[in-house]
Design a protein around this motif. Structure first.
Motif, mmCIF file in Angstrom:
data_model
loop_
_atom_site.group_PDB
_atom_site.id
_atom_site.type_symbol
_atom_site.label_atom_id
_atom_site.label_comp_id
_atom_site.label_asym_id
_atom_site.label_seq_id
_atom_site.Cartn_x
_atom_site.Cartn_y
_atom_site.Cartn_z
ATOM 1 N N MET A 1 37.395 18.007 29.436
ATOM 2 C CA MET A 1 36.747 19.209 29.968
ATOM 3 C C MET A 1 36.420 19.083 31.459
ATOM 4 O O MET A 1 36.367 20.076 32.169
ATOM 5 N N GLU A 2 36.200 17.876 31.926
ATOM 6 C CA GLU A 2 35.795 17.694 33.312
ATOM 7 C C GLU A 2 36.815 18.273 34.298
ATOM 8 O O GLU A 2 36.446 18.801 35.342
ATOM 9 N N LYS A 3 38.105 18.178 33.952
ATOM 10 C CA LYS A 3 39.132 18.617 34.895
ATOM 11 C C LYS A 3 39.182 20.131 35.072
ATOM 12 O O LYS A 3 39.774 20.624 36.036
ATOM 13 N N ILE A 4 38.569 20.882 34.146
ATOM 14 C CA ILE A 4 38.594 22.341 34.283
ATOM 15 C C ILE A 4 37.364 22.874 35.011
ATOM 16 O O ILE A 4 37.290 24.066 35.307
ATOM 17 N N LEU A 5 36.409 22.011 35.331
ATOM 18 C CA LEU A 5 35.175 22.469 35.972
ATOM 19 C C LEU A 5 35.412 23.175 37.311
ATOM 20 O O LEU A 5 34.764 24.198 37.577
ATOM 21 N N PRO A 6 36.340 22.675 38.169
ATOM 22 C CA PRO A 6 36.579 23.401 39.424
ATOM 23 C C PRO A 6 37.073 24.834 39.206
ATOM 24 O O PRO A 6 36.742 25.732 39.986
ATOM 25 N N ILE A 7 37.850 25.046 38.132
ATOM 26 C CA ILE A 7 38.325 26.402 37.827
ATOM 27 C C ILE A 7 37.152 27.265 37.370
ATOM 28 O O ILE A 7 36.999 28.412 37.796
ATOM 29 N N LEU A 8 36.303 26.704 36.511
ATOM 30 C CA LEU A 8 35.183 27.466 35.973
ATOM 31 C C LEU A 8 34.193 27.866 37.056
ATOM 32 O O LEU A 8 33.527 28.901 36.949
ATOM 33 N N GLN A 9 34.079 27.061 38.093
ATOM 34 C CA GLN A 9 33.162 27.390 39.182
ATOM 35 C C GLN A 9 33.557 28.674 39.887
ATOM 36 O O GLN A 9 32.722 29.326 40.506
ATOM 37 N N THR A 10 34.837 29.052 39.788
ATOM 38 C CA THR A 10 35.315 30.286 40.420
ATOM 39 C C THR A 10 35.440 31.430 39.421
ATOM 40 O O THR A 10 35.918 32.508 39.770
ATOM 41 N N CYS A 11 35.032 31.192 38.178
ATOM 42 C CA CYS A 11 35.100 32.226 37.138
ATOM 43 C C CYS A 11 33.845 33.098 37.205
ATOM 44 O O CYS A 11 32.724 32.575 37.200
ATOM 45 N N PRO A 12 34.000 34.417 37.258
ATOM 46 C CA PRO A 12 32.829 35.303 37.371
ATOM 47 C C PRO A 12 31.803 35.129 36.255
ATOM 48 O O PRO A 12 30.625 35.394 36.466
ATOM 49 N N LEU A 13 32.234 34.689 35.074
ATOM 50 C CA LEU A 13 31.281 34.509 33.983
ATOM 51 C C LEU A 13 30.224 33.451 34.325
ATOM 52 O O LEU A 13 29.102 33.498 33.822
ATOM 53 N N PHE A 14 30.586 32.525 35.197
ATOM 54 C CA PHE A 14 29.678 31.420 35.509
ATOM 55 C C PHE A 14 29.079 31.513 36.908
ATOM 56 O O PHE A 14 28.622 30.511 37.452
ATOM 57 N N ASP A 15 29.092 32.706 37.482
ATOM 58 C CA ASP A 15 28.421 32.901 38.770
ATOM 59 C C ASP A 15 26.955 32.490 38.645
ATOM 60 O O ASP A 15 26.259 32.864 37.685
ATOM 61 N N GLY A 16 26.482 31.731 39.623
ATOM 62 C CA GLY A 16 25.080 31.335 39.622
ATOM 63 C C GLY A 16 24.780 30.105 38.797
ATOM 64 O O GLY A 16 23.617 29.692 38.702
ATOM 65 N N ILE A 17 25.803 29.510 38.179
ATOM 66 C CA ILE A 17 25.617 28.302 37.383
ATOM 67 C C ILE A 17 25.946 27.093 38.249
ATOM 68 O O ILE A 17 27.017 27.030 38.848
ATOM 69 N N ARG A 18 25.059 26.134 38.311
ATOM 70 C CA ARG A 18 25.286 24.946 39.135
ATOM 71 C C ARG A 18 26.364 24.060 38.525
ATOM 72 O O ARG A 18 26.508 23.984 37.308
ATOM 73 N N GLN A 19 27.121 23.390 39.375
ATOM 74 C CA GLN A 19 28.210 22.533 38.920
ATOM 75 C C GLN A 19 27.714 21.456 37.960
ATOM 76 O O GLN A 19 28.366 21.155 36.963
ATOM 77 N N GLU A 20 26.551 20.911 38.240
ATOM 78 C CA GLU A 20 26.031 19.835 37.385
ATOM 79 C C GLU A 20 25.624 20.325 36.003
ATOM 80 O O GLU A 20 25.427 19.533 35.081
ATOM 81 N N ASP A 21 25.499 21.653 35.838
ATOM 82 C CA ASP A 21 25.133 22.207 34.529
ATOM 83 C C ASP A 21 26.351 22.576 33.683
ATOM 84 O O ASP A 21 26.215 22.826 32.475
ATOM 85 N N LEU A 22 27.529 22.636 34.315
ATOM 86 C CA LEU A 22 28.703 23.159 33.618
ATOM 87 C C LEU A 22 29.115 22.313 32.417
ATOM 88 O O LEU A 22 29.421 22.857 31.349
ATOM 89 N N SER A 23 29.132 20.997 32.569
ATOM 90 C CA SER A 23 29.577 20.140 31.465
ATOM 91 C C SER A 23 28.733 20.330 30.217
ATOM 92 O O SER A 23 29.236 20.556 29.113
ATOM 93 N N GLY A 24 27.401 20.229 30.379
ATOM 94 C CA GLY A 24 26.516 20.408 29.238
ATOM 95 C C GLY A 24 26.600 21.803 28.660
ATOM 96 O O GLY A 24 26.497 21.992 27.444
#
Length: 219
Positions: A1-24
């Protein structure tokens, strides 16, 4: 899952979500990934699903077929865009469309029940994701409304021009590339392919547009 985090950071669903919170967050939302080859079905018409999909790479189409097998493309979903959210949250017992990979695609699936229900950890991101989701659902409804406006035109020419003008406005440019080949464009506009090709030829000869494959320029 870690390798998809950079993509998710640009996904509108996750606007306002900090990178360090994405994995959990992904574990909390029951996330899983699937890979599909072009033409493979992700969700089939008539299925029941409680998953919301996000295209990580590639593209998918929402496709509807009538009793006689006539195919209509409801929407084209590209990278970082959502699909299936309206059906998942509406609790639809039978999907009215199929979701088909239009290219070799990497897909993230999220459990819709876990998106709307706060988990035992009371994760702070839930309210932000729900806010983002409501915004995206509203945007997608506008897109579907636009398609209804286009396909409600009476003639193939009117449907084609309405679509191309909408694309030019969306791209803010008279030159643009659409996500469809000729058959897919005919399926999206709900017209016959030969009739569509004839209208494109007429518009070219009249000096209204130029086109090559999926590249169009309005003159």
């Amino acid at each position: 899952m870690e390798k998809i985090l950079p993509i998710l950071q640009t996904c509108p669903l996750f606007d306002g979500i900090r990178q360090e919170d994405l994995s959990g967050m992904l574990g909390c939302l029951g996330a899983r990934t699937v890979e599909k080859k072009k033409g493979q079905i992700i969700f089939r018409e008539g299925d029941t699903t409680n998953f919301v999909g996000i295209v990580l790479t590639g593209a998918v189409q929402l496709v509807r077929e009538d009793y006689y097998g006539n195919r209509s493309i409801v929407a084209h979903i590209g990278p970082r865009q959502l699909f299936g959210e309206a059906y998942a949250f509406a609790g639809t017992q039978a999907l009215p469309v199929s979701v088909v990979a239009d290219e070799d695609s990497h897909i993230l699936l999220l459990d819709s029940h876990r998106i709307t229900a706060s988990c035992s950890n009371a994760c702070a991101f839930h309210s932000q994701v729900i806010f983002n989701l409501l915004h995206l659902v509203a945007e997608n409804n506008l897109v579907l409304h636009q398609k209804i406006q286009i396909t409600s035109k009476r003639t193939t020419r009117e449907k084609l021009m309405a679509y191309l003008l909408a694309q030019a406005k969306q791209h803010n440019n008279s030159s643009f590339t659409i996500p469809y080949d000729r058959q897919a464009l005919a399926d999206f506009l709900e017209v016959d392919r030969s009739g569509l090709s004839a209208e494109i030829s007429k518009l070219r000869s009249e000096g209204v547009l130029q086109c090559e494959r999926s590249n169009f320029r309005l003159l």
